[in-house]
Design a protein around this motif. Structure first.
Motif: not given
Length: 282
Positions: A169-170, A181-183, A216-218
């Motif tokens: 998130g940051t 790659p973290l999703v 939201r970002d995810l």
């Protein structure tokens, strides 16, 4: 129920603090000739000219151990200077990254603070070895070992998951995008909690906290996976096997999702607080 405002935003209260000009210090300044300053009542030592690598490593650990949840720009700059001074070669910068990673995966309350500090340190590089790359490698290693970590200690697993969420998130790529790659790893960790019949209330609470922060970002990164996860959450709410506390927490996630991950109103937040208190005291 998610703690409202927990860890959201760097330096909460700093904007409201109006220090007298003579009380403000800058690196290298000292009204008394002393090299010490204070931030939020905590002593912060400035890096002395000529500080040795070993001294810098020890001082970095001292500063990390003394951190509060609110981190000022001065503290961030101090941390960067210490980390830079302690990183004279490839081995050193790896050690510094391990220091930082260990600190912020030991307590999930510090996940957001740790993410801001890692954002500051992301530019640190020695002989082509980058702090950012080392950090992501450590996250990836723990993700691959997630089943073993969770079986040994749910608390440790949640610490690492929270930190991974806040890094997602940051930190941003050079193009301003999230780390794609973290999703999938994040969705897999969340689904691990939802798919298990033995997940405890603390795991659902962590899921709620992190989704309200990065949901939201995810979702924007993979809407199909988010929709599939919401089906599982709805099923958990309906099933009799889930505790009242778990259902209350999961219902709050659904409501946040339906609102587009906007902060819940005070009335809605109060409803979940009151409902959870009733459940816990019943």
């Amino acid at each position: 129920m998610a703690a409202v405002g927990r860890g959201r935003g760097r330096g909460r209260g700093l904007l409201a603090r109006d220090l007298p000009q003579e009380a403000q210090t800058r690196p290298g300044d000292s009204a008394s000739g002393d090299s010490k300053a204070t931030e939020n009542g905590v002593e912060v030592k400035k890096e002395e000219p000529g500080m040795s690598r070993q001294d810098s490593i020890l001082e970095l650990q001292h500063v990390l151990d003394s951190l509060t949840l609110d981190v000022s720009d001065q503290e961030l700059n101090n941390l960067y200077q210490l980390a830079e001074s302690a990183s004279s070669n490839d081995s050193d910068i790896k050690h510094v990254t391990e220091q930082v990673y260990s600190k912020f995966t030991s307590d999930r309350e510090y996940a957001k603070t740790g993410a801001f500090i890692c954002e500051k340190l992301a530019a640190l590089e020695v002989n082509g070895t980058k702090f950012r790359s080392l950090l992501l490698s450590m996250i990836q290693a723990d993700y691959k070992d997630k089943d073993n970590l969770r079986s040994k200690s749910v608390s440790k697993f949640l610490n690492i998951l929270s930190f991974m969420c806040q890094i997602f998130g940051t930190l941003r790529t050079a193009g301003g995008e999230v780390f794609k790659p973290l999703v999938s790893p994040l969705y897999e960790c969340f689904n691990m909690i939802l798919d298990s019949d033995h997940s405890d209330n603390d795991e659902f609470e962590c899921l709620n906290e992190q989704l309200q922060s990065i949901g939201r970002d995810l979702e924007q990164s993979d809407r199909d996976k988010m929709e599939q996860m919401m089906v599982k959450i709805r099923s958990k709410v309906i099933r009799n096997g889930s505790s009242q506390q778990a259902r209350c927490t999961l219902l709050e996630i659904i409501e946040s999702y339906c609102r587009g991950w906007k902060d819940l109103s005070n009335d809605v937040t109060r409803f979940y607080c009151d409902t959870m208190m009733d459940i816990l005291t019943d």
